[in-house]
Motif scaffolding. Structure first.
Motif, PDB file in Angstrom:
ATOM      1  N   GLU A  53       2.441  23.294  -0.595  1.00 14.68           N
ATOM      2  CA  GLU A  53       1.675  22.152  -0.086  1.00 14.68           C
ATOM      3  C   GLU A  53       2.316  21.573   1.174  1.00 14.68           C
ATOM      4  O   GLU A  53       1.625  21.131   2.095  1.00 14.68           O
ATOM      5  CB  GLU A  53       1.554  21.079  -1.163  1.00 14.68           C
ATOM      6  CG  GLU A  53       0.504  21.398  -2.217  1.00 14.68           C
ATOM      7  CD  GLU A  53       0.463  20.372  -3.341  1.00 14.68           C
ATOM      8  OE1 GLU A  53       1.161  19.355  -3.234  1.00 14.68           O
ATOM      9  OE2 GLU A  53      -0.253  20.615  -4.330  1.00 14.68           O
ATOM     10  N   GLY A  54       3.643  21.586   1.212  1.00 15.83           N
ATOM     11  CA  GLY A  54       4.346  21.062   2.379  1.00 15.83           C
ATOM     12  C   GLY A  54       4.183  21.915   3.622  1.00 15.83           C
ATOM     13  O   GLY A  54       4.423  21.449   4.741  1.00 15.83           O
ATOM     14  N   THR A  55       3.778  23.181   3.447  1.00 15.30           N
ATOM     15  CA  THR A  55       3.605  24.072   4.598  1.00 15.30           C
ATOM     16  C   THR A  55       2.150  24.229   5.024  1.00 15.30           C
ATOM     17  O   THR A  55       1.873  24.903   6.016  1.00 15.30           O
ATOM     18  CB  THR A  55       4.157  25.478   4.281  1.00 15.30           C
ATOM     19  OG1 THR A  55       3.370  26.070   3.238  1.00 15.30           O
ATOM     20  CG2 THR A  55       5.615  25.423   3.844  1.00 15.30           C
ATOM     21  N   MET A 113       1.294  23.392   8.668  1.00  9.88           N
ATOM     22  CA  MET A 113       1.835  24.400   9.571  1.00  9.88           C
ATOM     23  C   MET A 113       1.015  25.685   9.501  1.00  9.88           C
ATOM     24  O   MET A 113       0.698  26.303  10.529  1.00  9.88           O
ATOM     25  CB  MET A 113       3.298  24.670   9.214  1.00  9.88           C
ATOM     26  CG  MET A 113       3.981  25.761  10.037  1.00  9.88           C
ATOM     27  SD  MET A 113       3.849  27.427   9.327  1.00  9.88           S
ATOM     28  CE  MET A 113       4.874  27.285   7.870  1.00  9.88           C
ATOM     29  N   LEU A 114       0.638  26.084   8.290  1.00  9.90           N
ATOM     30  CA  LEU A 114      -0.149  27.310   8.129  1.00  9.90           C
ATOM     31  C   LEU A 114      -1.532  27.162   8.758  1.00  9.90           C
ATOM     32  O   LEU A 114      -2.073  28.113   9.317  1.00  9.90           O
ATOM     33  CB  LEU A 114      -0.279  27.658   6.645  1.00  9.90           C
ATOM     34  CG  LEU A 114       1.024  28.042   5.933  1.00  9.90           C
ATOM     35  CD1 LEU A 114       0.784  28.233   4.442  1.00  9.90           C
ATOM     36  CD2 LEU A 114       1.635  29.290   6.542  1.00  9.90           C
ATOM     37  N   GLY A 115      -2.085  25.948   8.680  1.00  9.17           N
ATOM     38  CA  GLY A 115      -3.379  25.690   9.304  1.00  9.17           C
ATOM     39  C   GLY A 115      -3.331  25.906  10.811  1.00  9.17           C
ATOM     40  O   GLY A 115      -4.277  26.444  11.405  1.00  9.17           O
ATOM     41  N   ARG A 116      -2.214  25.498  11.431  1.00  6.94           N
ATOM     42  CA  ARG A 116      -2.062  25.721  12.879  1.00  6.94           C
ATOM     43  C   ARG A 116      -1.922  27.211  13.190  1.00  6.94           C
ATOM     44  O   ARG A 116      -2.388  27.684  14.226  1.00  6.94           O
ATOM     45  CB  ARG A 116      -0.849  24.953  13.403  1.00  6.94           C
ATOM     46  CG  ARG A 116      -1.045  23.444  13.435  1.00  6.94           C
ATOM     47  CD  ARG A 116       0.013  22.768  14.289  1.00  6.94           C
ATOM     48  NE  ARG A 116       1.349  22.913  13.714  1.00  6.94           N
ATOM     49  CZ  ARG A 116       1.900  22.040  12.891  1.00  6.94           C
ATOM     50  NH1 ARG A 116       1.222  20.957  12.535  1.00  6.94           N
ATOM     51  NH2 ARG A 116       3.114  22.229  12.418  1.00  6.94           N
ATOM     52  N   LEU A 117      -1.280  27.960  12.279  1.00  8.91           N
ATOM     53  CA  LEU A 117      -1.082  29.391  12.511  1.00  8.91           C
ATOM     54  C   LEU A 117      -2.394  30.172  12.459  1.00  8.91           C
ATOM     55  O   LEU A 117      -2.619  31.069  13.268  1.00  8.91           O
ATOM     56  CB  LEU A 117      -0.123  29.968  11.456  1.00  8.91           C
ATOM     57  CG  LEU A 117       1.375  29.774  11.659  1.00  8.91           C
ATOM     58  CD1 LEU A 117       2.134  30.359  10.476  1.00  8.91           C
ATOM     59  CD2 LEU A 117       1.850  30.424  12.943  1.00  8.91           C
ATOM     60  N   ILE A 118      -3.269  29.825  11.514  1.00  5.47           N
ATOM     61  CA  ILE A 118      -4.474  30.643  11.314  1.00  5.47           C
ATOM     62  C   ILE A 118      -5.632  30.205  12.201  1.00  5.47           C
ATOM     63  O   ILE A 118      -6.574  30.973  12.410  1.00  5.47           O
ATOM     64  CB  ILE A 118      -4.913  30.656   9.831  1.00  5.47           C
ATOM     65  CG1 ILE A 118      -5.308  29.256   9.362  1.00  5.47           C
ATOM     66  CG2 ILE A 118      -3.798  31.212   8.965  1.00  5.47           C
ATOM     67  CD1 ILE A 118      -5.818  29.220   7.913  1.00  5.47           C
ATOM     68  N   ILE A 156      10.392  30.809   1.293  1.00  2.00           N
ATOM     69  CA  ILE A 156       8.977  30.601   0.967  1.00  2.00           C
ATOM     70  C   ILE A 156       8.184  30.356   2.246  1.00  2.00           C
ATOM     71  O   ILE A 156       7.060  30.855   2.416  1.00  2.00           O
ATOM     72  CB  ILE A 156       8.802  29.426  -0.018  1.00  2.00           C
ATOM     73  CG1 ILE A 156       9.510  29.720  -1.346  1.00  2.00           C
ATOM     74  CG2 ILE A 156       7.327  29.130  -0.263  1.00  2.00           C
ATOM     75  CD1 ILE A 156       8.962  30.921  -2.088  1.00  2.00           C
ATOM     76  N   ASP A 157       8.781  29.595   3.179  1.00  2.92           N
ATOM     77  CA  ASP A 157       8.129  29.379   4.473  1.00  2.92           C
ATOM     78  C   ASP A 157       7.905  30.707   5.187  1.00  2.92           C
ATOM     79  O   ASP A 157       6.834  30.957   5.758  1.00  2.92           O
ATOM     80  CB  ASP A 157       8.983  28.461   5.353  1.00  2.92           C
ATOM     81  CG  ASP A 157       9.080  27.045   4.809  1.00  2.92           C
ATOM     82  OD1 ASP A 157       8.265  26.698   3.924  1.00  2.92           O
ATOM     83  OD2 ASP A 157       9.961  26.286   5.251  1.00  2.92           O
ATOM     84  N   GLN A 158       8.943  31.570   5.187  1.00  2.87           N
ATOM     85  CA  GLN A 158       8.829  32.873   5.844  1.00  2.87           C
ATOM     86  C   GLN A 158       7.731  33.723   5.216  1.00  2.87           C
ATOM     87  O   GLN A 158       6.921  34.337   5.923  1.00  2.87           O
ATOM     88  CB  GLN A 158      10.167  33.624   5.758  1.00  2.87           C
ATOM     89  CG  GLN A 158      11.236  33.137   6.709  1.00  2.87           C
ATOM     90  CD  GLN A 158      12.511  33.958   6.563  1.00  2.87           C
ATOM     91  OE1 GLN A 158      13.254  33.807   5.600  1.00  2.87           O
ATOM     92  NE2 GLN A 158      12.747  34.855   7.490  1.00  2.87           N
ATOM     93  N   ILE A 159       7.724  33.765   3.885  1.00  5.12           N
ATOM     94  CA  ILE A 159       6.710  34.556   3.177  1.00  5.12           C
ATOM     95  C   ILE A 159       5.307  34.050   3.510  1.00  5.12           C
ATOM     96  O   ILE A 159       4.415  34.823   3.882  1.00  5.12           O
ATOM     97  CB  ILE A 159       6.948  34.499   1.649  1.00  5.12           C
ATOM     98  CG1 ILE A 159       8.188  35.302   1.267  1.00  5.12           C
ATOM     99  CG2 ILE A 159       5.722  35.018   0.891  1.00  5.12           C
ATOM    100  CD1 ILE A 159       8.600  35.134  -0.189  1.00  5.12           C
ATOM    101  N   SER A 160       5.104  32.742   3.377  1.00  3.18           N
ATOM    102  CA  SER A 160       3.772  32.153   3.613  1.00  3.18           C
ATOM    103  C   SER A 160       3.301  32.401   5.038  1.00  3.18           C
ATOM    104  O   SER A 160       2.148  32.789   5.264  1.00  3.18           O
ATOM    105  CB  SER A 160       3.807  30.651   3.326  1.00  3.18           C
ATOM    106  OG  SER A 160       4.238  30.385   2.019  1.00  3.18           O
ATOM    107  N   ALA A 161       4.185  32.185   6.004  1.00  4.05           N
ATOM    108  CA  ALA A 161       3.805  32.350   7.413  1.00  4.05           C
ATOM    109  C   ALA A 161       3.446  33.796   7.717  1.00  4.05           C
ATOM    110  O   ALA A 161       2.413  34.079   8.343  1.00  4.05           O
ATOM    111  CB  ALA A 161       4.936  31.870   8.317  1.00  4.05           C
TER     112      ALA A 161
END
Length: 357
Positions: free
Chosen positions: A81-83, A86-91, A115-120
């Motif tokens: 949830e905290g990422t 950031m993920l929204g900006r990436l996609i 976890i940040d690395q995996i998610s991104a």
């Protein structure tokens, strides 16, 4: 894998030292140049290139399961949830993110940055598989696999796991592509559009944390990546939810800085002095011990490289603790090997900063 790990470690130690000098001097120069000066844009580009280079080294270490990590007891829902922003900006805006958190999720023991690395990495790959508008779904849940299930499903290991799943409705992959998807530098993207380290980085992180990963995909039907991380069962321990950000404060304490690379020694000394600290510098552990023995005031912090000729950072620490029993210690390195970490996991109570910083 072990050979790749040794190669990655050797590259990381020397290359990250060089990147430390490039990044540090670029930052020091940027602080002295007017933003409207022509050279300012050039310095920004140097800084960005060095950061991208540092990221490549981190990816190599991650693939080889040689990253230096500090695992914490985590609720995966809170970390993901905290990422999300950031993920929204990436996609991008054309792709709809869907978040489906699992209920009563078990805890995992992993470094939050992993976890940040995996998610991104997974979300960037999912984004690139989608042409035009689409949807990326991130999901968590609990999973239990018994011996019978694992005998019938290749790649599964019996036990209790926490699932992290990323799905897209993009172009999908055929079986030939899936067979190569975790290989380093394998990519289906055009030349210059990807390093081919995204999925291999994810693979290395999952293996380093004793988990496993599966890929489900068909051409034209999208892709689902399912990651299973072992459940951590000692639920009485405190959950780490991350540390609040605090403003940068000025220092006034005395720091003993030990670094065998003279360029990095001078640059780091300059950085710390600008922050207000009193700095004592040494290029060898023996020189550091000599300074400590003669220094009449208190030394509050030792910042030392981990791998040095004649004496390691931890050995130097033991010697200095006999002179200053309350001294705090921060280790720094481009690659720690197994000096302060075992299988990449930092020893308990060790504070470490990864070069380049």
């Amino acid at each position: 894998m072990e050979s790749v790990g040794r190669l990655a470690g050797g590259i990381a130690h020397d290359f990250n030292n060089m990147l430390q000098a490039i990044l540090g001097h670029a930052e020091l120069a940027l602080n002295q140049v007017d933003p409207f000066h022509l050279i300012h844009a050039d310095l920004i580009e140097i800084h960005h290139a060095a950061e991208r280079s540092a990221n490549l080294t981190r990816q190599l270490l991650a693939f080889a399961s040689k990253q230096t990590i500090a695992p914490k007891l985590l609720d995966l829902n809170q970390i993901v949830e905290g990422t999300l922003k950031m993920l929204g900006r990436l996609i991008g805006e054309e792709i709809e993110p869907v978040w489906i958190p699992g209920k009563d999720l078990w805890l995992v023991y992993i470094d939050p940055s992993q976890i940040d690395q995996i998610s991104a990495n997974l979300c960037v790959n999912a984004r690139d598989a989608i042409s035009g508008t689409g949807k990326i779904t991130i999901e968590t849940g609990n999973a239990i696999f018994d011996d019978n299930y694992c005998e019938q499903h290749y790649g599964y290991i019996p036990g209790e796991y926490v699932l992290l799943s990323v799905s897209d409705n993009g172009c999908g992959m055929d079986q030939k592509t899936i067979a190569h998807v975790f290989e380093p530098f394998f990519t289906t993207k055009g030349f210059g559009k990807g390093t081919g380290l995204g999925m291999s980085t994810v693979y290395g992180i999952v293996k380093q944390n004793n988990g496993f990963i599966n890929v489900y995909s068909e051409p034209g039907k999208g892709t689902t990546i399912k990651i299973y991380l072992p459940r951590f069962k000692k639920e009485s321990e405190p959950i780490q939810v991350g540390t609040p950000k605090v403003g940068l404060t000025r220092g006034r304490e005395t720091i003993l800085l030990v670094e065998d690379d003279q360029a990095i020694l001078k640059m780091t000394e300059k950085m710390l002095k600008q922050l207000g600290y009193q700095i004592l510098t040494a290029q060898t552990p023996k020189e550091a011990i000599n300074i400590a023995q003669k220094y009449t005031n208190n030394i509050h912090l030792l910042i030392t490289d981990v791998v040095m000729p004649d004496m390691s950072g931890p050995e130097l620490t033991e010697r200095l603790l006999t002179i200053f029993p309350n001294i705090k210690v921060l280790f720094m390195s481009g690659y720690t090997a197994n000096v302060i970490a075992h299988q990449g996991v930092l020893d308990e109570g060790v504070h470490f900063i990864q070069k380049p910083f």
